[in-house]
Structure formats: C-alpha cells, structure tokens
Design a protein around this motif. Structure first.
Motif, PDB file in Angstrom:
ATOM      1  N   HIS A   1      82.132 -14.172-123.270  1.00  0.00           N
ATOM      2  CA  HIS A   1      83.286 -15.172-123.691  1.00  0.00           C
ATOM      3  C   HIS A   1      83.050 -16.578-123.563  1.00  0.00           C
ATOM      4  O   HIS A   1      82.243 -16.877-122.560  1.00  0.00           O
ATOM      5  CB  HIS A   1      84.516 -14.925-122.504  1.00  0.00           C
ATOM      6  N   VAL A   2      83.295 -17.174-124.640  1.00  0.00           N
ATOM      7  CA  VAL A   2      83.314 -18.703-124.794  1.00  0.00           C
ATOM      8  C   VAL A   2      84.568 -19.333-124.750  1.00  0.00           C
ATOM      9  O   VAL A   2      85.256 -18.711-125.672  1.00  0.00           O
ATOM     10  CB  VAL A   2      82.088 -19.066-125.811  1.00  0.00           C
ATOM     11  N   LEU A   3      84.704 -20.428-124.133  1.00  0.00           N
ATOM     12  CA  LEU A   3      86.058 -21.082-124.380  1.00  0.00           C
ATOM     13  C   LEU A   3      85.516 -22.521-124.905  1.00  0.00           C
ATOM     14  O   LEU A   3      84.797 -23.115-124.615  1.00  0.00           O
ATOM     15  CB  LEU A   3      86.807 -21.487-123.093  1.00  0.00           C
ATOM     16  N   ALA A   4      86.307 -22.825-126.175  1.00  0.00           N
ATOM     17  CA  ALA A   4      85.995 -23.980-126.759  1.00  0.00           C
ATOM     18  C   ALA A   4      86.806 -25.074-126.519  1.00  0.00           C
ATOM     19  O   ALA A   4      87.555 -25.890-127.350  1.00  0.00           O
ATOM     20  CB  ALA A   4      86.069 -23.388-128.632  1.00  0.00           C
TER      21      ALA A   4
ATOM     22  N   ALA B   1      87.549  -8.714-122.702  1.00  0.00           N
ATOM     23  CA  ALA B   1      88.913  -8.584-123.222  1.00  0.00           C
ATOM     24  C   ALA B   1      89.196  -8.994-124.593  1.00  0.00           C
ATOM     25  O   ALA B   1      89.896  -8.600-125.505  1.00  0.00           O
ATOM     26  CB  ALA B   1      89.738  -9.084-122.077  1.00  0.00           C
ATOM     27  N   ASP B   2      88.458 -10.295-124.810  1.00  0.00           N
ATOM     28  CA  ASP B   2      88.890 -11.036-126.040  1.00  0.00           C
ATOM     29  C   ASP B   2      88.322 -10.300-127.212  1.00  0.00           C
ATOM     30  O   ASP B   2      88.928 -10.353-128.468  1.00  0.00           O
ATOM     31  CB  ASP B   2      88.317 -12.257-126.146  1.00  0.00           C
ATOM     32  N   LYS B   3      87.108  -9.646-126.839  1.00  0.00           N
ATOM     33  CA  LYS B   3      86.770  -8.818-128.075  1.00  0.00           C
ATOM     34  C   LYS B   3      87.322  -7.571-128.265  1.00  0.00           C
ATOM     35  O   LYS B   3      87.385  -6.957-129.497  1.00  0.00           O
ATOM     36  CB  LYS B   3      85.228  -8.227-127.811  1.00  0.00           C
TER      37      LYS B   3
ATOM     38  N   ILE C   1      87.042 -15.259-132.080  1.00  0.00           N
ATOM     39  CA  ILE C   1      86.879 -15.715-133.271  1.00  0.00           C
ATOM     40  C   ILE C   1      85.445 -15.836-133.653  1.00  0.00           C
ATOM     41  O   ILE C   1      84.321 -16.359-132.835  1.00  0.00           O
ATOM     42  CB  ILE C   1      87.437 -17.329-133.309  1.00  0.00           C
ATOM     43  N   TYR C   2      84.904 -15.552-134.736  1.00  0.00           N
ATOM     44  CA  TYR C   2      83.603 -15.390-135.097  1.00  0.00           C
ATOM     45  C   TYR C   2      83.578 -16.545-136.691  1.00  0.00           C
ATOM     46  O   TYR C   2      84.656 -17.013-136.858  1.00  0.00           O
ATOM     47  CB  TYR C   2      82.928 -14.132-135.698  1.00  0.00           C
ATOM     48  N   GLY C   3      82.449 -16.701-137.096  1.00  0.00           N
ATOM     49  CA  GLY C   3      82.379 -17.599-138.218  1.00  0.00           C
ATOM     50  C   GLY C   3      83.300 -17.259-139.295  1.00  0.00           C
ATOM     51  O   GLY C   3      83.694 -18.297-139.741  1.00  0.00           O
ATOM     52  N   MET C   4      83.229 -16.176-139.569  1.00  0.00           N
ATOM     53  CA  MET C   4      83.897 -15.649-140.856  1.00  0.00           C
ATOM     54  C   MET C   4      85.584 -15.794-140.559  1.00  0.00           C
ATOM     55  O   MET C   4      86.491 -15.760-141.449  1.00  0.00           O
ATOM     56  CB  MET C   4      83.705 -14.369-141.397  1.00  0.00           C
ATOM     57  N   ASP C   5      86.081 -15.641-139.236  1.00  0.00           N
ATOM     58  CA  ASP C   5      87.593 -15.900-138.971  1.00  0.00           C
ATOM     59  C   ASP C   5      87.729 -17.350-138.985  1.00  0.00           C
ATOM     60  O   ASP C   5      89.018 -17.707-138.989  1.00  0.00           O
ATOM     61  CB  ASP C   5      87.936 -15.400-137.417  1.00  0.00           C
ATOM     62  N   PHE C   6      87.004 -18.379-138.969  1.00  0.00           N
ATOM     63  CA  PHE C   6      87.266 -19.732-138.711  1.00  0.00           C
ATOM     64  C   PHE C   6      88.218 -20.358-139.891  1.00  0.00           C
ATOM     65  O   PHE C   6      87.432 -20.285-141.074  1.00  0.00           O
ATOM     66  CB  PHE C   6      85.770 -20.881-138.372  1.00  0.00           C
ATOM     67  N   LYS C   7      89.081 -21.088-139.648  1.00  0.00           N
ATOM     68  CA  LYS C   7      89.828 -21.735-140.427  1.00  0.00           C
ATOM     69  C   LYS C   7      90.160 -23.283-140.349  1.00  0.00           C
ATOM     70  O   LYS C   7      90.001 -23.666-139.046  1.00  0.00           O
ATOM     71  CB  LYS C   7      91.140 -21.045-140.765  1.00  0.00           C
TER      72      LYS C   7
END
Length: 727
Positions: free
Chosen positions: A16-19, A206-208, A214-220
């Motif tokens: 998990h990574v929190l941005a 859990a987040d997965k 969020i992956y790159g293809m999800d980014f908006k």
C-alpha cells in the motif's frame, strides 16, 4: 507439447502507498542526511524517511517502486524496526524524483530492478528509522530533563522507567524536528528484530481487494483527453504519411498528431474513441532496412557466432582449449533461447500536463528518476521545471525500468496540446509489438572428459544479443557486456558460477539483431542457468553419475551454492521413491546476490502430455526481511519462469513481431500451476534479492526432469514446440 492442469493454493499480496504530502500541517519528518531544517508549509522538517503525525500515525517515505513484489512493505518493516514504532499505525508514501534531485538525492536510488530494492538500500533506510527514534527519545528526555540513555521506546511510546513517565511519539514530534540529526546511528543486530524478519501481512492487500488501489490506467485529471498510439510495426521504420481528414469527424476525436518520426496518435474524449479512430486512420509506413529480417535469419546469424574466432571472455581459468584438445573424449551440446515479452498485465501508460513553464507526468515506473529524465528530455524544459509522480505498477518485470519510451511519447503529445492533460494508453497489441524483449541467444557447451568420465575442462560459447549494448552502449568496455555472464562469474558476491572446473572458458560472440532488448525479469541468469544446468545434467547421465552427486563433487569450493542445493534435494526427497511415472530434475544457480536451487517433479504421458506436479525451491538471501513475502515471490517466480519455459516465444517475420496478444503469446494459467514449496535458508552476513533469482531455476529443473521421464533432451525453448512423446 501439451500441459495438464494441477491445482495450487493462491495467496494474493501487494503493498500500500499513500499519496499524501509529508508537509501537511501538524506532521514532522525525520531523516539522517539533511543537516539543516527545511521549511515546507510552515512546518519544520528534518526529512527523508519518517513522518510522524500528532495522532502517532507514521508515514514512511520510500523511493523504490511497488509492482506487486512487496518492496514497500519490506522496506517499511526495516525502517519501523529501527524506529520502534507501532506497526499497526504505519503507512508509506513515495517522494518524487524532482524532490530527490532538488534535495541532493537524499532518498538515494529510485531504481527498482535487479532485485535491488531492499538489498541495496537496507542500510540507509534503517539508519533513517534509527535516527528518528533517537531524536524522538532525545526530545522526550529534554522535556523531562533526564539523560536520553535512561529512556527507551517501544510501539511509538517513549518511557522513562525511573520516574514512570511516558509520552507518545506524536506528542514530541514537533520538538524532535528541531534537533540536530545524530551523527552516530547504530543499527540493531538482525537477531533482535521484532518487526523486520517477521511474516507480516502486506499493507496494501485491503485496497487491492476492495478496489481503492489506483493504477496508472485509473488516473484522472479534470479536463483530461485520452490518446491511443501506433508506432511503425517494424523496428527502425518511420511514418511515410497519414490522412487525418479521414477520422477527424469521428465521435470524440480532437486531434490527430505525429509523435516523433515513427508514430501517430489520435487524441479523443475517451480512449476507446481514440483507438477506434486510430484503427480507421490510413497510415503508410516506411518500414526501413529491417523489413526482410526473420526469426530464421536471426537464428542463422547467431549460429555463426558459436564457432566465430572473435569472442569476448567473461570468465576463465586454466586452459580449456588445451584440455579439450587432449581429452579422452569430448561431450558437446548446443542450446537456444528465444526473444520473450514482458507481457505486463497493465499496458504502458502515462498522463502528462505540459505548459511552457512546467511539465508533469503521472506514470507507473520502476525508476522515477529515469521517468523524470525522459520528461525533461521530451519537453525541452530543465529538470527544475519538470516532475514525475510514481504510481503503483500493474506489473513491471524490467519493462518499466531503463527505457521510458511511453513517457517520451505522452510528453510529445501533451506538448502539442499545451495546458490540456493527456492520458496515453497503449493497446495490448501496441504493448506486444513494441516491447523491449528478452535477448535472444544460442550457446554451445563443450566438456573435456578423461578416461574415467571426470570433467577436465569446459568451454561455454554464448552467441547473441547484448542488453547493455542496446540500452547503455557507453557501458560496453572493450566489446564486453558484463551482464551477459550472469550466473557464470568467477567466485564472488554476485552471479558467480557454482562449480569448479580445472580448466574453464566462458566467452561471448556479440550478435545484436534490430529487435530492441530489455532487462526482462531475471535477465541473462535465465538462459545461462538453462545452458549450464542442462549441460551438467547431460554430463551426469553421459558418465553414469547421479545428477545430484555430480554437482556435489563439483561444488566443494562453493558452500553456499551447495547448501541450497542440499536443502532443495532434502526437502524433495531426492533419491527416494516417487509415484509410478513421476520423475525428478534438479538445478541450482546464484544471482542478484542470492543462492537458489530447485527440484521439479513431472510426468509425461505416452502422448507427450506434460504434468508438472511439484516444485521445491530453496533460497538463501542472506537476511529474510519478510519470510511470507519471500514465499510469495518464489511462487510468483515460478509462474513467470514456467510461463517462459512452456510458452514464451516472440518470433519475427517481415521485421516485425508476430505475437500481438495473449491468444498467440500464452502465459501460465492458475489451473496448470504445480504445487510450490519454498525452503528459506538465510545464512546471514549478506543481503540478496528474492524477486528474480528463482525464475532461473524453473526451466532447467523441469527440462532435467523431462529427460529423466522420457530420455529426450530439449535444448530449445519454449517447450510448446517440443515433441515429448517418449523416446
């Protein structure tokens, strides 16, 4: 060849990574390598590795990338171990490569490849945690007016035992941030670890599973457009012409643009609109000088290299050529290994926002600094005006490391539409056709045998592609690519051969086809282990010796190699009876700082159907930071390694890749996976990797077991091309 199914337990896991921003109000960051305070948002910051919130939440900053291998969890464990914090309150975040450059690379290397994430950064990240702990304790001691040596910390609570006082980390973080970082930062002995070394669950599971990841293809981004792209299908070709007018009126289409001199993009409101229009766009290609190259012509060229007089030496001792000339007999075998695709589940993608003042890119990358460099180069702006934001990867395997072609493309597109964010997503076909492929090689092995069948000399000639020549040509020294010889080096701490021969010569005749190479997971250790371990097995059977015992006799001066070999053999029950029709194969290697071995158990039906029943794999990585994660990495290595061994092959016709999707480039299915048993034998004293080494023993263990079952030697991969009907 056909493969039967075999069930297996599956345990998903990732990190998990929190941005979030470490400079948010009320939090303080601690590090050991920035001497002065920095101000961000009015909050004093020592920086680098540890951020403590007032509520005791600990955010650990980590520069390495997460692509499913668990690097962030492992590195967080190492920091948290030295910090003595409450693991239940730990999260992580990525610093940006722009921040790293601006702060004199305080976070060190951003590159995540070669199984280096933990093994090359463990020391300084542990010191970051230890320094933060010492400063927190000192802040509490100052408040209580007692010596820091009388205070201790555990689970984010500092205690002064003599007075019975205690305080939480979050309560003293502001005071701690004002202190000078300690110059002497001792680290714990691994035998005293309570967080590191433990099989802790990964932080991102859990987040997965709930879809938050969020992956790159999800980014908006607001106002974002979407781009699809086609590059010339023949490597080295160019765009001759395209007729934009034919598609500009299609739904959602905003722009039809050239990208460099070899690609065309359609930019639309949605990606599907962009792809649909791109498929309808008339494009005429100038295929260039390689349009007639084929797999057959490449193979013939490599075959010439097997006997070419010119070759660069990688490892030698004694006089192998003289030993061969005087041998009672010579045993010889020739092998080959194909191009292979990384085939990441998530195709290449990135989002860019360009203005003349700043260029920003959001992308899944194995090397944030390389992504930043590609951004600056393509934008024409200085580094200080560029930034790259890392996003978790849906697979990397080396494809998203050294080469960032998709980043350059998205910036070139965004530069033509300034002020508008653009997301570029490659189609699966584009991803397959324009990879950076596992290098193609052939290998001729020769062994000199005396009258008693003892090996007196070995000559190993590799002919084929150099990754370094294709990506970092400036690193080729006197025609030598050191990466070619992975697993074959002289005894030492990295990728060393596990056998002692009285006379040895290992050399390389470089042959670089036009197909671009890349650092494919496991790199050259994969084919080198196939070549060497298959050949050792062949010599054993040729001389009437047990394959395990022959190896042991050649490994007396290689105790760590031998230890993992023995561990795998013991767990597998080598020499003990197997069910009727089941046979074993064994192999070992050393790479990425670790020692590995495997035993495969297979059966082959009369019609050639192969069933892989069981794999036993032993690993010595020196230190085991998270044993559960090592097990998962080993299991995943066999998914990848067996996929390559059974199916992985990229072929060339008319200068272009023939395989365009998973219907023609197969991968291992869950139902076909064998049971994998992992034996972890950490001997201490060094730090090895675990993401890649065991990939290399997948194929040779199975190949050697196939020979035991059928009497047939398979010397060319993938196995899908082999006839395994019993001889």
């Amino acid at each position: 060849m056909t493969v039967s199914t075999q069930s297996r337990d599956f345990r998903p896991s990732r990190r998990h990574v929190l941005a979030g921003s470490a400079a948010a109000a009320g939090v303080f960051s601690f590090g050991f390598s920035i001497p002065a305070l920095a101000q961000q948002g009015g909050v004093p910051e020592i920086n680098a590795w540890v951020v403590v919130h007032p509520d005791d939440k600990v955010v650990i900053r980590i520069a390495r990338s997460e692509m499913g291998q668990g690097t962030l969890t492992g590195l967080a464990q190492l920091v948290a171990e030295e910090l003595n914090c409450d693991w239940a309150k730990v999260a992580t975040e990525y610093p940006t490569p722009g921040q790293n450059v601006a702060r004199n690379r305080v976070w060190g290397n951003f590159s995540t490849g070669g199984s280096r994430g933990i093994r090359e950064s463990h020391d300084y990240v542990r010191k970051g945690g230890a320094a933060a702990r010492m400063m927190l304790i000192q802040a509490a001691a100052n408040e209580w007016k007692v010596p820091a040596a009388e205070c201790s910390a555990e689970k984010s609570i500092i205690t002064h035992k003599a007075s019975g006082r205690s305080v939480r980390y979050g309560e003293v973080s502001a005071a701690a941030a004002k202190l000078d970082a300690p110059k002497d930062v001792p680290l714990k002995d691994p035998k005293d670890w309570t967080i590191a070394g433990k099989a802790l669950p990964r932080l991102d599971t859990a987040d997965k599973t709930n879809g938050k990841k969020i992956y790159g293809m999800d980014f908006k981004l607001p106002g974002m457009l979407n781009a699809a792209i086609k590059d010339c299908p023949v490597f080295g070709g160019k765009v001759k012409s395209f007729d934009a007018a034919k598609v500009k009126g299609m739904p959602g289409v905003k722009h039809v643009l050239p990208v460099g001199d070899s690609a065309v993009t359609v930019v639309a409101e949605t990606w599907w609109q962009a792809k649909t229009a791109l498929d309808a766009l008339p494009i005429e290609w100038d295929e260039g000088p390689h349009a007639q190259v084929s797999s057959e012509s490449i193979a013939a060229w490599l075959k010439e290299g097997l006997d070419a007089p010119e070759a660069v030496v990688g490892n030698q001792n004694g006089d192998a050529k003289a030993a061969l000339a005087g041998a009672a007999r010579i045993y010889e075998a020739t092998y080959s290994y194909p191009f292979q695709n990384h085939a990441c589940m998530e195709v290449m993608n990135a989002t860019a926002l360009y203005t003349p003042e700043k260029c920003e890119v959001w992308t899944p990358t194995q090397n944030g600094e390389a992504a930043l460099a590609a951004t600056a180069e393509a934008s024409g702006l200085p580094l200080a005006k560029c930034e790259a934001y890392k996003i978790d990867l849906g697979g990397g395997f080396g494809r998203r490391g050294a080469v960032h072609d998709w980043v350059r493309q998205v910036v070139e597109i965004a530069k033509q539409i300034p002020g508008t964010p653009v997301k570029l997503i490659w189609s699966r076909e584009e991803d397959m056709l324009h990879g950076r492929f596992h290098p193609i090689t052939q290998c001729k092995m020769k062994a000199a045998l005396d009258k008693d069948g003892n090996v007196t000399g070995v000559h190993m000639r590799i002919s084929g592609q150099s990754i370094v020549a294709g990506i970092f040509p400036q690193n080729i020294q006197n025609g030598r690519d050191p990466a070619v010889f992975q697993g074959l080096n002289a005894p030492g701490p990295e990728a060393s051969i596990g056998y002692s021969f009285p006379n040895l010569l290992i050399d390389h005749a470089m042959r670089n086809p036009h197909v671009p190479p890349g650092f494919w997971r496991g790199v050259n250790l994969n084919q080198n282990t196939v070549y060497l371990e298959s050949f050792i097995d062949e010599i054993a059977h040729e001389t009437g010796k047990d394959p395990l015992e022959l190896r042991r006799s050649l490994m007396k001066n290689h105790p760590k190699h031998l230890a993992v070999l023995n561990a795998a053999a013991e767990r597998a029950g080598w020499g003990k009876p197997l069910p009727a029709g089941v046979f074993r194969g064994i192999c070992q290697t050393m790479g990425f700082g670790s020692y590995v071995a495997a035993v495969a158990e297979v059966s082959v039906a009369d019609d050639g159907k192969l069933t892989i029943h069981r794999i036993v794999a032993a690993t010595d990585p020196g230190h085991a930071v998270n044993p559960a994660q090592i097990e998962r990495q080993v299991e995943g290595s066999f998914v990848y390694g067996l996929s390559a061994a059974l199916y992985g092959e990229i072929t060339i016709k008319g200068g272009r890749v023939e395989q365009e999707n998973f219907d023609t480039y197969e991968v291992m299915r869950l139902e076909a996976m064998p049971k994998v048993e992992t034996v972890i034998v950490p001997s201490g004293g060094f730090w090895g990797g675990v993401g890649e080494p065991t990939i290399a023993v997948a194929a040779p263990a199975v190949l050697n077991a196939i020979f035991a079952a059928t009497g047939k030697r398979v010397r060319s991969l993938p196995l899908k091309n082999a006839d395994l009907k019993k001889a």
